[in-house]
Scaffold this motif. Sequence first.
Motif, mmCIF file in Angstrom:
data_model
loop_
_atom_site.group_PDB
_atom_site.id
_atom_site.type_symbol
_atom_site.label_atom_id
_atom_site.label_comp_id
_atom_site.label_asym_id
_atom_site.label_seq_id
_atom_site.Cartn_x
_atom_site.Cartn_y
_atom_site.Cartn_z
ATOM 1 N N ALA A 135 0.935 -1.375 -0.042
ATOM 2 C CA ALA A 135 -0.084 -0.130 0.081
ATOM 3 C C ALA A 135 0.624 1.290 0.009
ATOM 4 C CB ALA A 135 -0.953 0.056 1.263
ATOM 5 N N PRO A 136 1.747 1.392 0.816
ATOM 6 C CA PRO A 136 2.900 2.667 0.939
ATOM 7 C C PRO A 136 3.633 2.762 -0.595
ATOM 8 C CG PRO A 136 3.204 1.479 2.970
ATOM 9 C CD PRO A 136 2.324 0.685 2.082
ATOM 10 N N MET A 137 3.695 1.632 -1.388
ATOM 11 C CA MET A 137 4.693 1.580 -2.431
ATOM 12 C C MET A 137 3.789 2.189 -3.562
ATOM 13 S SD MET A 137 5.373 0.240 -5.694
ATOM 14 C CE MET A 137 5.346 -1.539 -5.642
ATOM 15 N N VAL A 138 2.263 1.570 -3.489
ATOM 16 C CA VAL A 138 1.329 1.831 -4.554
ATOM 17 C C VAL A 138 0.968 3.473 -4.391
ATOM 18 C CG1 VAL A 138 -1.007 1.552 -5.380
ATOM 19 C CG2 VAL A 138 0.407 -0.425 -4.922
ATOM 20 N N VAL A 139 0.675 3.868 -3.064
ATOM 21 C CA VAL A 139 0.698 5.334 -3.067
ATOM 22 C C VAL A 139 1.552 6.150 -3.420
ATOM 23 C CG1 VAL A 139 -0.064 7.110 -1.187
ATOM 24 C CG2 VAL A 139 -1.189 5.033 -1.232
ATOM 25 N N VAL A 143 9.976 14.916 -1.312
ATOM 26 C CA VAL A 143 9.659 15.218 0.085
ATOM 27 C C VAL A 143 8.394 15.303 0.529
ATOM 28 C CG1 VAL A 143 10.101 16.736 1.926
ATOM 29 C CG2 VAL A 143 12.132 15.933 0.628
ATOM 30 N N PRO A 144 7.618 16.291 -0.492
ATOM 31 C CA PRO A 144 5.865 16.291 -0.367
ATOM 32 C C PRO A 144 5.376 15.094 -0.428
ATOM 33 C CG PRO A 144 6.989 18.027 -1.790
ATOM 34 C CD PRO A 144 8.090 17.275 -1.727
ATOM 35 N N THR A 145 5.625 14.033 -1.355
ATOM 36 C CA THR A 145 5.131 12.861 -1.457
ATOM 37 C C THR A 145 5.338 12.156 -0.111
ATOM 38 O OG1 THR A 145 5.749 12.802 -3.844
ATOM 39 C CG2 THR A 145 5.140 10.774 -2.740
ATOM 40 N N PHE A 146 6.766 11.991 0.367
ATOM 41 C CA PHE A 146 7.014 11.303 1.910
ATOM 42 C C PHE A 146 6.028 11.925 2.842
ATOM 43 C CE2 PHE A 146 11.178 10.222 -0.169
ATOM 44 C CZ PHE A 146 10.609 9.035 -0.875
ATOM 45 N N ILE A 147 5.784 13.084 2.903
ATOM 46 C CA ILE A 147 5.006 13.946 4.161
ATOM 47 C C ILE A 147 3.520 13.260 3.945
ATOM 48 C CG2 ILE A 147 4.161 16.017 4.682
ATOM 49 C CD1 ILE A 147 6.651 17.465 3.773
ATOM 50 N N ALA A 148 3.222 13.281 2.657
ATOM 51 C CA ALA A 148 1.739 12.679 2.504
ATOM 52 C C ALA A 148 1.898 11.153 2.964
ATOM 53 C CB ALA A 148 1.369 12.766 0.860
ATOM 54 N N ALA A 172 6.721 7.887 12.878
ATOM 55 C CA ALA A 172 6.970 8.936 11.872
ATOM 56 C C ALA A 172 8.711 9.298 12.060
ATOM 57 C CB ALA A 172 6.375 10.120 11.864
ATOM 58 N N ARG A 173 9.007 9.292 13.083
ATOM 59 C CA ARG A 173 10.284 9.682 13.196
ATOM 60 C C ARG A 173 11.223 8.275 12.783
ATOM 61 N NH1 ARG A 173 11.117 12.276 19.508
ATOM 62 N NH2 ARG A 173 9.616 13.928 19.015
ATOM 63 N N TYR A 174 10.906 7.202 12.944
ATOM 64 C CA TYR A 174 11.505 5.865 12.414
ATOM 65 C C TYR A 174 11.713 6.416 10.952
ATOM 66 C CZ TYR A 174 12.707 2.992 16.480
ATOM 67 O OH TYR A 174 13.190 2.486 17.680
ATOM 68 N N PHE A 175 10.611 6.497 10.264
ATOM 69 C CA PHE A 175 10.333 6.543 8.858
ATOM 70 C C PHE A 175 11.393 7.671 8.391
ATOM 71 C CE2 PHE A 175 8.272 8.755 5.207
ATOM 72 C CZ PHE A 175 8.623 7.728 4.310
ATOM 73 N N PHE A 192 1.545 10.895 6.643
ATOM 74 C CA PHE A 192 0.122 11.242 7.166
ATOM 75 C C PHE A 192 -0.629 9.964 7.085
ATOM 76 C CE2 PHE A 192 1.412 15.671 7.410
ATOM 77 C CZ PHE A 192 1.204 16.127 8.684
ATOM 78 N N ILE A 193 -0.546 9.284 5.707
ATOM 79 C CA ILE A 193 -1.434 8.296 5.559
ATOM 80 C C ILE A 193 -1.241 7.022 6.395
ATOM 81 C CG2 ILE A 193 -2.256 6.902 3.701
ATOM 82 C CD1 ILE A 193 -1.538 9.344 1.709
#
Length: 479
Positions: free
Chosen positions: A218-222, A467-472, A376-379, A475-476
């Motif tokens: 799911a994270p990869m597809v998004v 970076v904006p993609t990873f921020i999204a 989130a910090r781990y990511f 949050f997801i």
Amino acid sequence: MLRGKRGQGLVAGVIASSLLILAGPVFAAEGAPALSGAGLSLLWALPFAGILLSIALCPLLVPDLWHHHHGKISVGWAALFLIPSAALLGLDIAVYELLHVLLLDFVPFIILLTALFTVAGGVRLRGGFVGTPGSNVALLAFGALMAGFMGTTGAAMLLVQPLLRANERRKHKTHVFVFFIFLVANIGGALTPLGDPPLFLGFLKGVSFFWFTEHLLAPMVVTGGILLAVFYVIDWWAYRKEAPEVRVLGDHERDNLTIQGLRNIALLMGIVAAVLLSGLRDLGTFITVYHVPISGQQLARDAALIVIIFVSLKLTRHGIRDENHFNWGPMLEVGKLFIGIFITIIPAIAILRAGSDGALAELVAFANPNGAPDIARYFWLTGILSSFLDNAPTFLVFFNLAGGDPIALMGPMATTLTAISAGAVFMGANTYIGNAPNFMVKAVVEHRGVKMPSFFGYMGWSVALLVPTFIAVTFIFFR
């Protein structure tokens, strides 16, 4: 067939490097004089910072010097770590760390890349793809999917040539290869342990093979879906600026897809099998070179890969490599630069592994505020460090920081392991050195005459788009 002394020298170097494992002095592995990161100053990481700045700035400031002497510059930075470490920390530590990184990391790395580069260079996809926005999106999506099953390096080396041919008439195409690095050389590798080294290390630590598929799909597809949509808009805009005759040819010249060099497809699967089997079967230590244990499965894997290299060179029809503009330049460039990176990164990884006892203790503690993991910090911590350091050991550091128990990490802490895995794989796309195929794609594309962004220019693309993609994604999935 190999052409020229440089090509012959590359393969000979691969063989010689492997034979060094057997030719070196043999000592007991017990009591290895390894470098401890505890108490080690960050000043020891200055040569690593130096080689990164050289890669970033020299092509812009002194391009002729860099072009002719980048190998010497790389070795010079490596010497700036090795010589002081021998003098201040002890010759035994310096020798051990050098042999450890060469025999266990650099030599297998170069052998694998050479095998993938050689075999992929013997496959030619003709027709089916033209440089329209729709066709480019389809090729990028297909490449991202393939990366999960044959590795990011294998997929990148197999598909970069068809992408170059599909867009050879276009003037505005640099962005195509930037997104190719994003999607095929990095993000697509999240589906299985075969996709990217960090996930393979997790598999070796006890994480189930298809756990990554289940939790990272799911994270990869998004992530991939967002980037493909953004790419289509950018490519559509760039395509509109092409000359009318280019657009007409792109819209109407579409032949049936044909594949030449099918034997190399089988060899590519052989490479995947050799890498996978080396992680499934423990043959024990075969030989120890100055306290560095060389396993039987590593020797068997590397020997199999060298055989595959020569079989590919022998069996591939000569014209296929010519049509692919195959030459050893990209591999030589990657080898020269990465030997310096692998050596200078030694103290940085040691400090990171020291955890709370190292100079980066506050950074490591930041991932576990009040003793509880912050997903989130781990990511982001895993990702940011993976952008500049080797993402495989970075993954292991945070895997162990999160407890290191695969049962717990696959169960109640599954989201934490997902965040660590996604950060290591996805954010390798942030810089050219974040993942090995990034630099290989850049080298191949530039050898074909396509101008690629500088080190900081590429980071401009990643900051603006990734970076904006990873921020999204944070949050997801990782709140």
